[in-house]
Design a protein around this motif. Structure first.
Motif, PDB file in Angstrom:
ATOM      1  N   GLY A   1     -26.005 -16.046  13.118  1.00 14.33           N
ATOM      2  CA  GLY A   1     -25.450 -17.384  14.027  1.00 14.33           C
ATOM      3  C   GLY A   1     -27.028 -16.960  15.119  1.00 14.33           C
TER       4      GLY A   1
ATOM      5  N   GLN B   1     -24.594 -25.953  26.883  1.00 12.22           N
ATOM      6  CA  GLN B   1     -23.406 -25.150  27.405  1.00 12.22           C
ATOM      7  C   GLN B   1     -23.399 -23.906  28.528  1.00 12.22           C
ATOM      8  OE1 GLN B   1     -22.402 -24.853  22.873  1.00 12.22           O
ATOM      9  NE2 GLN B   1     -23.838 -23.472  22.901  1.00 12.22           N
ATOM     10  N   ALA B   2     -23.675 -22.792  28.316  1.00 12.02           N
ATOM     11  CA  ALA B   2     -23.562 -21.268  29.378  1.00 12.02           C
ATOM     12  C   ALA B   2     -24.858 -21.807  30.489  1.00 12.02           C
ATOM     13  CB  ALA B   2     -23.754 -20.611  29.443  1.00 12.02           C
TER      14      ALA B   2
ATOM     15  N   HIS C   1     -29.210 -23.374   7.853  1.00 14.66           N
ATOM     16  CA  HIS C   1     -29.013 -22.621   6.317  1.00 14.66           C
ATOM     17  C   HIS C   1     -27.395 -22.079   6.792  1.00 14.66           C
ATOM     18  CE1 HIS C   1     -32.757 -22.396   5.233  1.00 14.66           C
ATOM     19  NE2 HIS C   1     -32.773 -21.954   4.361  1.00 14.66           N
ATOM     20  N   ARG C   2     -26.930 -22.497   5.954  1.00 17.11           N
ATOM     21  CA  ARG C   2     -25.306 -21.619   5.967  1.00 17.11           C
ATOM     22  C   ARG C   2     -24.774 -20.348   5.802  1.00 17.11           C
ATOM     23  NH1 ARG C   2     -21.125 -23.475   3.678  1.00 17.11           N
ATOM     24  NH2 ARG C   2     -19.564 -23.286   5.028  1.00 17.11           N
TER      25      ARG C   2
ATOM     26  N   ALA D   1     -22.668 -13.020  14.707  1.00 15.18           N
ATOM     27  CA  ALA D   1     -22.929 -13.496  16.183  1.00 15.18           C
ATOM     28  C   ALA D   1     -22.286 -15.100  15.836  1.00 15.18           C
ATOM     29  CB  ALA D   1     -24.392 -13.153  16.130  1.00 15.18           C
TER      30      ALA D   1
ATOM     31  N   ALA E   1     -16.798 -31.567  27.811  1.00 16.80           N
ATOM     32  CA  ALA E   1     -17.701 -31.479  28.169  1.00 16.80           C
ATOM     33  C   ALA E   1     -18.860 -33.057  28.091  1.00 16.80           C
ATOM     34  CB  ALA E   1     -18.498 -30.394  27.591  1.00 16.80           C
TER      35      ALA E   1
ATOM     36  N   TRP F   1     -13.627 -29.335  24.561  1.00 13.91           N
ATOM     37  CA  TRP F   1     -13.328 -27.856  24.183  1.00 13.91           C
ATOM     38  C   TRP F   1     -12.266 -26.783  25.668  1.00 13.91           C
ATOM     39  CZ3 TRP F   1     -14.197 -24.027  28.556  1.00 13.91           C
ATOM     40  CH2 TRP F   1     -14.564 -24.584  29.426  1.00 13.91           C
TER      41      TRP F   1
ATOM     42  N   PRO G   1     -14.845 -20.056  30.713  1.00 13.53           N
ATOM     43  CA  PRO G   1     -16.400 -19.699  31.832  1.00 13.53           C
ATOM     44  C   PRO G   1     -15.997 -19.413  33.331  1.00 13.53           C
ATOM     45  CG  PRO G   1     -15.402 -22.196  30.858  1.00 13.53           C
ATOM     46  CD  PRO G   1     -14.539 -21.500  30.472  1.00 13.53           C
TER      47      PRO G   1
ATOM     48  N   TYR H   1     -21.410 -15.776  28.187  1.00 13.98           N
ATOM     49  CA  TYR H   1     -22.176 -15.532  27.315  1.00 13.98           C
ATOM     50  C   TYR H   1     -22.913 -14.067  27.866  1.00 13.98           C
ATOM     51  CZ  TYR H   1     -27.721 -16.311  29.000  1.00 13.98           C
ATOM     52  OH  TYR H   1     -28.996 -15.981  29.423  1.00 13.98           O
TER      53      TYR H   1
HETATM   54  C1  LIG Z   1     -19.437 -26.875  26.572  1.00  8.24           C
HETATM   55  C2  LIG Z   1     -18.971 -25.927  26.686  1.00  8.24           C
HETATM   56  C3  LIG Z   1     -19.576 -25.314  28.523  1.00  8.24           C
HETATM   57  C4  LIG Z   1     -19.407 -23.360  28.779  1.00  8.24           C
HETATM   58  N1  LIG Z   1     -19.830 -22.855  29.709  1.00  8.24           N
HETATM   59  C5  LIG Z   1     -20.129 -21.468  29.988  1.00  8.24           C
HETATM   60  C6  LIG Z   1     -20.564 -20.970  31.059  1.00  8.24           C
HETATM   61  O1  LIG Z   1     -20.340 -22.039  32.513  1.00  8.24           O
HETATM   62  N2  LIG Z   1     -20.096 -19.542  31.331  1.00  8.24           N
HETATM   63  C7  LIG Z   1     -20.485 -18.954  30.038  1.00  8.24           C
HETATM   64  O2  LIG Z   1     -20.931 -17.589  30.391  1.00  8.24           O
HETATM   65  N3  LIG Z   1     -20.561 -18.938  28.550  1.00  8.24           N
HETATM   66  C8  LIG Z   1     -20.104 -20.793  29.227  1.00  8.24           C
HETATM   67  N4  LIG Z   1     -20.373 -20.846  27.360  1.00  8.24           N
HETATM   68  C9  LIG Z   1     -20.148 -20.154  26.822  1.00  8.24           C
HETATM   69  C10 LIG Z   1     -21.658 -19.533  25.684  1.00  8.24           C
HETATM   70  O3  LIG Z   1     -21.754 -20.618  25.283  1.00  8.24           O
HETATM   71  C11 LIG Z   1     -21.711 -18.940  24.810  1.00  8.24           C
HETATM   72  O4  LIG Z   1     -20.194 -17.682  25.469  1.00  8.24           O
HETATM   73  C12 LIG Z   1     -22.337 -18.285  23.869  1.00  8.24           C
HETATM   74  O5  LIG Z   1     -23.005 -18.884  22.951  1.00  8.24           O
HETATM   75  C13 LIG Z   1     -21.565 -17.518  22.895  1.00  8.24           C
HETATM   76  O6  LIG Z   1     -23.106 -16.747  22.517  1.00  8.24           O
HETATM   77  P1  LIG Z   1     -23.296 -16.563  20.628  1.00  8.24           P
HETATM   78  O7  LIG Z   1     -24.423 -16.020  20.603  1.00  8.24           O
HETATM   79  O8  LIG Z   1     -22.347 -15.436  20.883  1.00  8.24           O
HETATM   80  O9  LIG Z   1     -22.309 -17.551  20.236  1.00  8.24           O
HETATM   81  P2  LIG Z   1     -22.541 -19.147  19.981  1.00  8.24           P
HETATM   82  O10 LIG Z   1     -23.085 -19.734  20.778  1.00  8.24           O
HETATM   83  O11 LIG Z   1     -21.422 -20.205  19.915  1.00  8.24           O
HETATM   84  O12 LIG Z   1     -23.757 -18.914  18.758  1.00  8.24           O
HETATM   85  C14 LIG Z   1     -23.069 -18.999  17.177  1.00  8.24           C
HETATM   86  C15 LIG Z   1     -24.138 -19.712  16.526  1.00  8.24           C
HETATM   87  O13 LIG Z   1     -23.506 -19.102  15.226  1.00  8.24           O
HETATM   88  C16 LIG Z   1     -24.059 -20.576  14.619  1.00  8.24           C
HETATM   89  N5  LIG Z   1     -23.277 -20.247  12.985  1.00  8.24           N
HETATM   90  C17 LIG Z   1     -21.479 -20.170  13.124  1.00  8.24           C
HETATM   91  N6  LIG Z   1     -21.616 -20.199  11.894  1.00  8.24           N
HETATM   92  C18 LIG Z   1     -22.018 -20.081  11.223  1.00  8.24           C
HETATM   93  C19 LIG Z   1     -22.416 -19.846   9.980  1.00  8.24           C
HETATM   94  N7  LIG Z   1     -21.522 -20.309   8.984  1.00  8.24           N
HETATM   95  N8  LIG Z   1     -23.586 -19.826   8.605  1.00  8.24           N
HETATM   96  C20 LIG Z   1     -24.593 -20.213   9.702  1.00  8.24           C
HETATM   97  N9  LIG Z   1     -24.742 -20.299  11.643  1.00  8.24           N
HETATM   98  C21 LIG Z   1     -23.441 -20.379  11.794  1.00  8.24           C
HETATM   99  C22 LIG Z   1     -23.800 -21.488  14.891  1.00  8.24           C
HETATM  100  O14 LIG Z   1     -23.800 -22.288  14.353  1.00  8.24           O
HETATM  101  C23 LIG Z   1     -24.087 -20.916  16.175  1.00  8.24           C
HETATM  102  O15 LIG Z   1     -25.379 -21.701  16.790  1.00  8.24           O
HETATM  103  C24 LIG Z   1     -19.851 -22.541  27.044  1.00  8.24           C
HETATM  104  C25 LIG Z   1     -19.385 -22.953  25.233  1.00  8.24           C
HETATM  105  C26 LIG Z   1     -19.521 -24.386  25.821  1.00  8.24           C
HETATM  106  C27 LIG Z   1     -19.236 -24.727  24.165  1.00  8.24           C
END
Ligand SMILES: Cc1cc2nc3c(=O)[nH]c(=O)nc-3n(C[C@H](O)[C@H](O)[C@H](O)COP(=O)(O)OP(=O)(O)OC[C@H]3O[C@@H](n4cnc5c(N)ncnc54)[C@H](O)[C@@H]3O)c2cc1C
Length: 562
Positions: free
Chosen positions: A13, A46-47, A147-148, A182, A214, A296, A324, A330
């Protein structure tokens, strides 16, 4: 042919959590491979907000200024404003500084906002690009987009992962010592560990409780069409279309989010309908292009039942899912990465005991429970307050409805968008690697932060001569802080640090700062958390203290204390 890669840490991630962890590890010379199934960093905004504590961590890593320049123009006001519709009546406005003003303002603040950085209102997409750029420059860090993770096996001595490349369909085998999931809300890694989310989900509210749409829009005419001063956050408050919308670049891009009404069929939503939803909130047919749209769910306050199983860790949305409000999802993800980063690096380099890693869940899970609960309370405050039927009427009753709503929303905005207590006041009390001195931490409150060096919390900040941040004097790893003639030469702890291979910086600051720390000597961790404080007379025991803070056994602590 199968490709093979090896690294100390495999990070699944490349969102904020994974990219921040890559920076923390790479800066410490630890190798890591980050994989993400997306072709690059986020396209959608996003955030919308980077809290003060995340900004302080970006400052520690040397790129806070770069983040502060990203997104909105530096003189753009970051006001939070509420309208019946964007071209309709303005109900309330909480004025907040531009990024240029925030940089200067923070140097004169004390009490709740005694910080090295103030919050910064910036879309996550810009921050991710900066985190990626810095991670890519670090030797030992490799980022593989498209890459997954297909699967993995965790053995006693490491991880073997199977990864699929979307570029050429090839399989990649990655051997790593540790794996960090992550990988977001649907985390395959969490599911593979059999760990579930616990907490509240499906909470229904008039707003911020239900399915949300969104829409990422480009509207060059928006500012000229709206008869109100510019704002960062545009809230739409009426009976028909509630929404919030963040300004993305201060020119023409916006992140618009509206709650779907019962009966609105999300599977049938088209770009034309997404545009119509935006225009309804505007109260006028302001021209716009829909750059993307998705749905969402708002109404989660979920925390995973665990954040570690052996060599596998969870961080960010994989471990907790927020509504959020408060902008905490985030930011909590960033602090997970900070906490795990120095611990993994210490263990991989042989400085910390493997037991140090057990403190990650012990410290971060209570904070996740706390933060999701704060976000839920903000969502209740905003989302359970519904608009009166006459709020848009040009009548006496309409005027009164707007006055009452404005008073409520003004108070709400000050509660949700002025949260030094939430962002600076998270604590690790009860952690096995925090050495309590028996003092009580200050009360936990969202809008008030009481600086305190009670072990387990963020080290109190100060500006020296009104210009130099105390944090800029700290070492990148461990800091022993003393106040003028406290008279430690760092001897005992210096020897212990040397014996353990830990990097420790002795920092002497003017005596007038002693009152802030209420001790002669303070041991500060790489994440700027107070591990221990005490008197000069206790300095001889400091070697044992450092050993404990690095997760070593009581035998090792005793050996290093003598
Ligand atoms: C529309 C929207 C609005 C938001 N607004 C807010 C806000 O206003 N304030 C706030 O605090 N938060 C907000 N959020 C939430 C915030 O974006 C998330 O809390 C934050 O992105 C979390 O970060 P992360 O790195 O944990 O996960 P993510 O950002 O979700 O990243 C996870 C990554 O893992 C990758 N992944 C998943 N599975 C696999 C796999 N099997 N192999 C390889 N890669 C994989 C995905 O492609 C992704 O890029 C919002 C989210 C969305 C969708």
């Amino acid at each position: 042919m199968e490709q093979r890669l090896t690294a100390s840490v495999l990070i699944v991630g490349g969102g904020p959590c994974g990219l921040m962890l890559a920076n923390e590890l790479g800066r410490r010379g630890v190798s890591a491979v980050v994989i993400d199934e997306k072709p690059g960093t986020a396209f959608n905004p996003q955030a919308n907000a980077t809290q003060a504590r995340s900004m302080e961590h970006y400052r520690r890593l040397g790129f806070a200024d770069e983040v502060r320049r990203a997104g909105l123009p530096v003189d753009y006001p970051t006001d939070v404003a509420y309208f019946t519709r964007y071209t309709g009546y303005e109900l309330a406005r909480f004025e907040l500084p531009s990024s240029a003003k925030a940089t200067e303002l923070v140097k004169g603040l004390s009490g709740s906002w005694s910080a090295a950085e103030l919050p910064h209102r910036v879309s996550q997409k810009f921050v991710e690009a900066i985190l990626r750029r810095h991670a890519e420059r670090l030797p030992g860090i490799r980022l593989h987009y498209s890459h997954r993770l297909a699967g993995y096996v965790a053995r006693g001595d490491g991880i073997v992962a199977e990864v699929e490349s979307f570029n050429d369909g090839r399989r990649v085998r990655i051997d790593a010592d540790f794996l960090v999931g992550a990988d977001g809300a649907r985390s395959m890694v969490r599911q593979s560990l059999g760990i579930s989310y616990g907490g509240l989900t499906g909470t229904r509210r008039d707003f911020m409780g239900g399915r949300m749409l969104a829409v990422y829009v480009r509207s060059p005419d928006f500012y000229a069409s709206v008869p109100h001063p510019k704002a960062w956050m545009y809230n739409c408050f009426n009976r028909d279309r509630r929404a919030f919308m963040a300004s993305v670049n201060g020119r023409d891009e916006f992140a618009f989010h509206t709650q779907l009404q019962p009966g609105e069929d999300e599977s049938a939503i088209t770009a034309a309908e997404a545009r119509a939803a935006f225009q309804r909130a505007c109260g006028a047919p302001i021209a716009c292009d829909v750059l993307s749209f998705l749905t969402w769910t708002a109404g989660h306050a979920l925390v995973a039942d665990g954040m570690q199983r052996g060599r596998v860790f969870l961080g960010g949305d994989a471990a907790h899912l927020f509504t959020p409000t408060g902008g905490l999802g985030y930011n909590t993800a960033i602090e997970d990465a900070v906490n795990l980063g120095w611990k993994l690096a210490s263990v991989i380099k042989g400085i910390g005991s493997p037991a140090l890693l057990d403190s990650y869940e012990r410290e971060r899970r209570p904070v996740a429970l706390r933060n999701t609960d704060y976000a839920r309370r903000f969502a209740d405050s905003l989302g359970l307050f519904a608009a009166a039927a006459e709020i848009e009427e040009a009548t006496e009753a309409g005027h009164e409805a707007r006055r009452a709503a404005g008073a409520y929303l003004d108070e709400h905005a000050r509660a949700e968008f002025n949260i030094p207590g939430v962002t600076l006041g998270g604590r690790y009390d009860g952690s096995p690697i925090i050495i309590s001195d028996g003092s009580a931490p200050p009360p936990d409150a969202a809008n008030v932060y009481v600086p305190s060096a009670c072990p387990g919390g963020r080290a109190p900040h100060a500006w020296l001569d009104g210009r130099v941040s105390l944090y800029d004097l700290f070492g990148f790893e461990w800091t022993l802080l003393q106040f003028d003639e406290a008279a430690s030469d760092g001897g005992a702890i210096g020897e212990a640090a040397h014996a353990l291979g830990a990097d420790l910086k002795l920092v002497t600051v003017p005596r007038n700062l002693r009152g802030l720390y209420e001790a002669d000597l303070v041991l500060i961790r790489p994440d700027q958390v107070v591990a221990w404080r005490g008197s000069v007379a206790q300095a001889r025991a400091l070697g044992g203290v450092l050993a404990r803070a690095l997760g070593h056994s009581t035998d090792d602590q005793a050996r290093l204390a003598s």
